[in-house]
Design a protein around this motif. Structure first.
Motif, short mmCIF file in Angstrom:
data_model
loop_
_atom_site.label_atom_id
_atom_site.label_comp_id
_atom_site.label_asym_id
_atom_site.label_seq_id
_atom_site.Cartn_x
_atom_site.Cartn_y
_atom_site.Cartn_z
N UNK A 189 0.82 -1.18 0.04
CA UNK A 189 0.04 -0.10 0.00
C UNK A 189 0.78 1.30 -0.09
N UNK A 190 1.92 1.37 0.81
CA UNK A 190 2.96 2.24 0.67
C UNK A 190 3.56 2.54 -0.51
N UNK A 191 3.76 1.34 -0.97
CA UNK A 191 4.49 1.61 -2.73
C UNK A 191 3.57 2.38 -3.67
N UNK A 192 2.31 1.85 -3.50
CA UNK A 192 1.26 2.42 -4.40
C UNK A 192 1.09 3.82 -4.19
N UNK A 193 1.00 4.30 -2.81
CA UNK A 193 0.74 5.68 -2.38
C UNK A 193 2.14 6.36 -2.79
N UNK A 194 3.23 5.99 -2.77
CA UNK A 194 4.36 6.83 -3.14
C UNK A 194 4.43 6.89 -4.81
N UNK A 195 4.06 5.86 -5.54
CA UNK A 195 4.05 5.73 -6.78
C UNK A 195 3.03 7.13 -7.45
N UNK A 196 2.18 7.53 -6.83
CA UNK A 196 1.46 8.68 -6.98
C UNK A 196 0.60 8.71 -8.06
N UNK A 197 0.62 7.89 -9.19
CA UNK A 197 -0.20 7.80 -10.27
C UNK A 197 -1.22 6.83 -9.84
N UNK A 198 -2.35 7.14 -10.76
CA UNK A 198 -3.50 6.12 -10.50
C UNK A 198 -3.11 4.73 -10.94
#
Length: 205
Positions: A189-198
């Protein structure tokens, strides 16, 4: 990875007490070899911060031209292993493994980041990844004694105990039926959040 999984299974099957311990500022405990001449260059506000920490550096400030600007600069000789230096991880490993050997641990020949010691007839294992440690023994008092010994050597250590632990991004749960389970949902979840894009609901591959 194989070692971490193997030792987790051993922890659970033998019902060992487990602690996760983190050594604060690990690299800074290791000294640069005297024959190495590593220079750190600080510019701008970082110079001011360093001079606030140690006012003696004020006399060593110089100014250099950077394009159309004159920039405040401070050159420092690095005496301790610091992050981003290629050799720092090795210097820390050499210091830490030597410390564990002094405490009576023996390095595992298959994985040099695993050490074992027999205490009162039972194995104590320290599995480490840089400054993150998993320490275990059947008797909790021996886990305490290892943490105390490391604190005497390196100062402040943050650690956690219990059946639910966080180690290297894994949420580990030791169950009462001698099994162990792990999840990495939080890290994903943190990795998805840091990625930034949808993130799209479907992918082509």
């Amino acid at each position: 990875l194989e070692t971490v999984m193997s030792t987790m299974i051993m922890d659970s099957y033998e019902q060992r007490d487990v602690a996760i311990a983190d050594i604060t500022g690990a690299y800074l405990h290791a000294e640069m070899p005297p024959n190495k001449n590593v220079i750190l260059k600080l510019e701008g506000e970082f110079v001011d911060i360093m001079c606030l920490v140690n006012s003696e550096h004020t006399q060593n400030i110089i100014y250099e031209q950077k394009g159309k600007k004159r920039v405040k600069v401070l050159y420092l000789k690095v005496l301790r292993a610091i992050y981003r230096c290629l050799e720092s991880a090795l210097l820390w490993y050499q210091l830490y493994s030597k410390t564990l050997k002094k405490m009576g641990f023996k390095l595992n020949h298959y994985d040099m980041c695993v050490t074992n010691k027999i205490i009162e007839g039972s194995q104590c294992t320290v599995t480490f990844y840089v400054d993150d440690n998993k320490i275990n023994h059947k008797n909790p008092k021996f886990v305490d004694s290892i943490i105390d010994a490391l604190e005497k050597e390196f100062g402040n250590i943050t650690y956690s105990r219990g059946k639910k632990l966080d180690f290297l991004g894994m949420d580990i749960v030791y169950n009462n039926n001698q099994t162990v389970s792990k999840r990495m949902k939080k890290q994903n979840e943190e990795a998805i959040e840091w990625y930034g894009d949808e993130i799209p609901p479907k992918t082509t591959t």
